[in-house]
Design a protein around this motif. Structure first.
Motif, short mmCIF file in Angstrom:
data_model
loop_
_atom_site.label_atom_id
_atom_site.label_comp_id
_atom_site.label_asym_id
_atom_site.label_seq_id
_atom_site.Cartn_x
_atom_site.Cartn_y
_atom_site.Cartn_z
N PHE A 427 0.83 -1.20 0.00
CA PHE A 427 0.00 0.00 0.00
C PHE A 427 0.87 1.26 0.00
CE2 PHE A 427 -2.12 3.35 2.50
CZ PHE A 427 -3.22 3.59 1.69
N LEU A 428 1.87 1.28 0.84
CA LEU A 428 2.70 2.48 0.96
C LEU A 428 3.56 2.72 -0.28
CD1 LEU A 428 3.77 2.16 4.70
CD2 LEU A 428 2.15 3.80 3.71
N SER A 429 3.72 1.69 -1.12
CA SER A 429 4.52 1.87 -2.34
C SER A 429 3.80 2.72 -3.38
CB SER A 429 4.88 0.50 -2.95
OG SER A 429 3.74 -0.12 -3.55
N PHE A 430 2.48 2.90 -3.23
CA PHE A 430 1.75 3.70 -4.23
C PHE A 430 0.81 4.74 -3.63
CE2 PHE A 430 -0.91 -0.09 -3.50
CZ PHE A 430 -2.15 0.47 -3.23
N ALA A 431 0.66 4.76 -2.31
CA ALA A 431 -0.38 5.58 -1.68
C ALA A 431 -0.21 7.07 -1.91
CB ALA A 431 -0.43 5.29 -0.17
N ASP A 432 0.99 7.55 -2.18
CA ASP A 432 1.24 8.98 -2.39
C ASP A 432 1.20 9.39 -3.87
OD1 ASP A 432 1.54 9.97 0.20
OD2 ASP A 432 3.56 9.15 0.34
N LEU A 433 0.95 8.46 -4.77
CA LEU A 433 1.10 8.73 -6.20
C LEU A 433 -0.20 9.25 -6.83
CD1 LEU A 433 3.11 5.50 -7.13
CD2 LEU A 433 4.02 7.79 -6.71
#
Length: 642
Positions: A427-433
């Motif tokens: 989740f954290l690998s894409f949550a800011d994108l």
């Protein structure tokens, strides 16, 4: 369900067509046929391998020739009875009861205008002796495959890519752009093909070859338009009766002159179809997969078998359980051969084993719950992308702290894996994108930098092309609904490129037909008429389908945690497959050719072994890609023993 092949104005067309058809023998063990006719200064050859499902007599044999038309056809038309009645009322006299004859007569009456009227799964070639024209067509959603190869004014086609590779004597060259795409996705998108000269006929389209060498293409169905029409229906407050539509689709998909069974994982989708099918076919058989206890425990997998048994008992279903143990990995070379292109989803093995067991029991036709997750937002990635929008409103310093803390957590120890940690890191690998990038990153294998570090530096431009293609497809819509934008992207890429592809190829490897009632034109139309806020409600994905299923299923099944039709990859990678992984990383063909970089692969292996990251899926795909590449570059067309 069958295998089809043929050539049009192709040198040595008869011998090539015979070779194409022979390679497809597993798709149709019940019969074989070939048709030839002159066209212009060349000839057409049509080949067929038959898996007899409807009208088992010779009246259903193919290629079917009647009144100047010749047809070789793979698939099933679920509205064939209705079309037959309409054609009969117009004066058509039928010789048998097959849907093949219905399709041939529909083509005679309406030509390409018949295509949007067809409800089913199909790929076919029809030749008109009067005009000398050959037309290829593929179903609306890409359920059935059709590969083709054009050289000059000639054309060859087949249900499987391996047939084209074999019939051209191993002269086809690997398309490295397709391999780059497969690394990103762990499958080859339907828009690309693993060999340079070959292509896939797009879903919902047709291609016409004329004897003067001209080629014409057309599209008769477009998911983008269907989604736009659904948006307008939703704006008008018209919510479809989903329970009635799914029930009707399931009933249509039971049309058969041979026994039908179901996949039953114990999850919502397969349980719903099995319950509906059991109403029409009391005592119907179902097949389910189980794993060794230690593998399931290490993978922290849910106990799907318990739910499958509960559904079977409640609806009087004859349940067959199949255990997958590591010795099934001996199937890896065989599965790679049958999958045609590099596909890194171990669910293909599950499908093959289930279909093989069913076939041994005399079952030729099975129903699968494939497609419901894509159309009704049932994957974790759909909910995760919705949650990411909220996460982005959390103050940035707090987000950095969360990311750092989760980054230090292990995904596994020597005794067990930590599923929640794997999910959190993912989740954290894409949550800011941004939206499209986040959606892509939520289900693909690498980000741009990771992919560039893994492959030949000369392919950097190809990486950007592949990423741009995803962005273009995702953006190609008029939808103002985030959830339905994701569903449309999945229905156009993930569904035909991965799930329908491995389902067709794995099942046909076992000479078995798999039908997908959720991937039905009427169900698809209904799905895009449902607003996104009815698909994801709170933290419930597929909410509207769950509401429909409560009419027949107990709530314990409908609202249970989502299961996985997959395999315990972490357990296999850390134990049984570790020596093979080392061999491929240190001395594999992909490394020796320069396509993959040994140091980058070694880092994946080391980080996975340390338990800090879960790269089991990545490494599994590297194995499938390696085996595929070995066969594809052997120079003689591949054999099943490759």
């Amino acid at each position: 369900m069958c295998g089809i092949a043929g050539t049009y104005r192709w040198p040595d067309g008869k011998a090539v067509t015979d070779r194409l058809t022979d390679v497809l023998a597993h798709r149709g063990p019940d019969g074989a046929g070939r048709y030839s006719h002159s066209t212009g200064d060349g000839e057409v050859q049509l080949g067929h391998r038959r898996l007899a499902i409807i009208d088992l007599s010779e009246a259903g044999a193919q290629p079917m020739v009647s009144g100047g038309l010749a047809l070789t056809y793979n698939g099933e038309l679920y509205n064939a009875p209705e079309l037959r009645r309409e054609l009969a009322a117009a004066g058509v006299r039928f010789r048998g009861t097959s849907d093949t004859e219905v399709l041939l007569e529909a083509w005679r009456r309406w030509g390409t205008d018949c295509l949007p009227r067809l409800r089913g799964m199909f790929a076919f070639a029809v030749f008109d002796e009067r005009t000398g024209e050959l037309v290829l067509a593929r179903d609306q959603l890409g359920i059935k495959p059709l590969f083709l190869l054009r050289r000059g004014t000639g054309l060859a086609f087949a249900s499987e890519l391996k047939a084209l590779a074999a019939a051209t004597g191993g002269t086809l060259q690997v398309d490295h752009a397709a391999l780059v795409a497969s690394l990103l996705y762990y499958w080859v998108p339907d828009s690309r093909c693993a060999f340079r000269e070959a292509e896939k006929l797009p879903p919902g389209s047709w291609l016409r070859c004329r004897p003067d060498g001209r080629v014409e293409r057309g599209r008769f169905w477009n998911l983008r338009d269907i989604a736009a029409e659904g948006r307008e229906r939703a704006r008008g407050g018209e919510l479809p009766d989903l329970a009635a539509i799914v029930e009707e689709s399931t009933r249509h998909h039971l049309l058969s002159d041979v026994p039908v069974a179901t996949f039953l994982s114990g999850g919502l989708d397969s349980s719903y179809l099995t319950a509906l099918a059991a109403r029409d076919r009391p005592g119907i058989s179902a097949y389910t997969i189980g794993f060794r206890a230690e593998d399931a425990r290490f993978e922290a997998m849910p106990d799907d078998l318990r739910y499958a048994r509960q559904v079977a008992e409640r609806f009087g279903v004859d349940l067959h359980e199949i255990e997958i143990a590591p010795d099934v990995l001996d199937l890896l070379p065989r599965m790679t051969y049958h999958l045609d292109e590099p596909i890194g989803d171990p669910a293909a093995i599950n499908t093959f084993l289930i279909c093989s067991a069913a076939r041994e029991a005399g079952v030729k036709v099975m129903l699968s719950g494939m497609g419901a997750d894509e159309l009704f937002a049932g994957y974790r990635k759909h909910l995760a992308n919705r949650l990411a929008l909220r996460y982005q409103r959390v103050p940035r310093p707090l987000r950095r702290g969360v990311s750092g803390a989760v980054g230090r957590l292990p995904v596994a120890t020597s005794r067990r894996g930590y599923r929640s940690v794997r999910f959190a890191k993912r989740f954290l690998s894409f949550a800011d994108l941004p939206e499209e990038t986040a959606f892509r990153r939520s289900y693909t294998m690498y980000d741009r930098g990771e992919l560039l570090a893994l492959i030949d530096p000369d392919l950097a431009g190809t990486v950007d092309d592949v990423l741009t293609e995803h962005a273009d497809v995702y953006a190609d819509n008029d939808l103002d609904d985030h959830v339905n934008r994701m569903c449309l992207g999945d229905a156009r890429m993930f569904l035909p490129g991965l799930n329908l592809a491995y389902t067709d190829r794995s099942s046909m490897a076992a000479s078995t037909e798999v039908r997908v009632p959720y991937v039905d034109v009427e169900v698809v139309k209904a799905a895009f008429a449902v607003p996104g806020d009815r698909k994801i409600v709170g933290r419930q994905g597929k909410a509207v389908l769950k509401e429909a299923a409560t009419s027949i299923l107990p709530r314990e099944i409908v609202y249970r945690p989502k299961g996985l039709f997959s395999a315990p990859l972490r357990a296999w990678m850390s134990r049984d497959l570790a020596p093979l992984v080392r061999e491929v990383v240190n001395d594999g063909e992909l490394v020796r050719s320069g396509f993959l970089r040994r140091d980058a692969l070694a880092r994946l292996v080391a980080e996975d072994a340390a338990g800090q990251q879960d790269f089991s899926k990545h490494l599994w795909h590297v194995l499938t890609l390696e085996y595929w590449y070995r066969g594809a570059t052997s120079g003689s067309g591949r054999s099943e023993a490759a």
